[in-house]
Design a protein around this motif. Structure first.
Motif, mmCIF file in Angstrom:
data_model
loop_
_atom_site.group_PDB
_atom_site.id
_atom_site.type_symbol
_atom_site.label_atom_id
_atom_site.label_comp_id
_atom_site.label_asym_id
_atom_site.label_seq_id
_atom_site.Cartn_x
_atom_site.Cartn_y
_atom_site.Cartn_z
ATOM 1 N N ALA A 42 0.820 -1.211 0.000
ATOM 2 C CA ALA A 42 0.000 0.000 0.000
ATOM 3 C C ALA A 42 0.856 1.263 0.000
ATOM 4 N N GLU A 43 1.979 1.224 0.682
ATOM 5 C CA GLU A 43 2.852 2.404 0.737
ATOM 6 C C GLU A 43 3.477 2.698 -0.615
ATOM 7 N N LYS A 44 3.919 1.646 -1.321
ATOM 8 C CA LYS A 44 4.536 1.843 -2.633
ATOM 9 C C LYS A 44 3.519 2.284 -3.679
ATOM 10 N N LEU A 45 2.281 1.857 -3.530
ATOM 11 C CA LEU A 45 1.259 2.170 -4.524
ATOM 12 C C LEU A 45 0.515 3.464 -4.218
ATOM 13 N N SER A 46 0.890 4.173 -3.161
ATOM 14 C CA SER A 46 0.195 5.410 -2.808
ATOM 15 C C SER A 46 0.635 6.553 -3.717
ATOM 16 N N GLU A 47 -0.154 7.626 -3.711
ATOM 17 C CA GLU A 47 0.144 8.804 -4.523
ATOM 18 C C GLU A 47 1.328 9.540 -3.916
ATOM 19 N N TYR A 48 2.189 10.050 -4.756
ATOM 20 C CA TYR A 48 3.337 10.773 -4.222
ATOM 21 C C TYR A 48 3.626 12.046 -4.986
ATOM 22 N N PRO A 53 -3.823 12.325 -1.184
ATOM 23 C CA PRO A 53 -4.432 11.132 -1.782
ATOM 24 C C PRO A 53 -5.676 11.488 -2.590
#
Length: 124
Positions: A42-48, A53
């Motif tokens: 979930a952390e890698k696939l979050s918006e950055y 979000p």
């Protein structure tokens, strides 16, 4: 009859370019899968990129300050792009080139002051 053999070097070049670009794209993905570094969570696939979000419809409007900052960045980035060739060719352009660039910089400073006074640079 048309001699198509002249196009052979171009086709070879395009083939090598396609092979190298495919290699640069797909080889790291394959190596990541083989070495185990491909572990989405979930952390890698979050918006950055945008900083917040996605919680609404993707077609919803967002704050105009993003646009203002982007436009101001483009303006001052172009200023820097114009300053370098001007500085390099200042010996050939002489006083006319210097005066022209000072007028250009004065216009940019006036625009910057206007944007500052209007609050375009304030971030709440």
């Amino acid at each position: 009859m048309v001699d198509l053999s002249q196009y052979l070097p171009i086709l070879i070049f395009l083939g090598i370019a396609l092979a190298l670009s495919s290699l640069f794209v797909f080889l790291p993905m394959g190596v990541a899968r083989l070495t185990g570094t491909h572990n989405p969570n979930a952390e890698k696939l979050s918006e950055y990129e945008c900083g917040f979000p996605a919680f609404e419809d993707p077609r919803s409007q967002f704050d105009v300050r993003f646009y203002l900052v982007a436009i101001l960045f483009i303006i001052f980035d172009l200023e820097a792009a114009f300053l370098f060739p001007w500085a390099v060719s200042l010996g050939e352009t002489g006083w006319a080139g210097w005066v022209t660039m000072m007028v250009f910089l004065a216009e940019l400073v006036i625009g910057f002051i206007y944007a500052w006074k209007k609050g375009a640079l304030d971030w709440e």
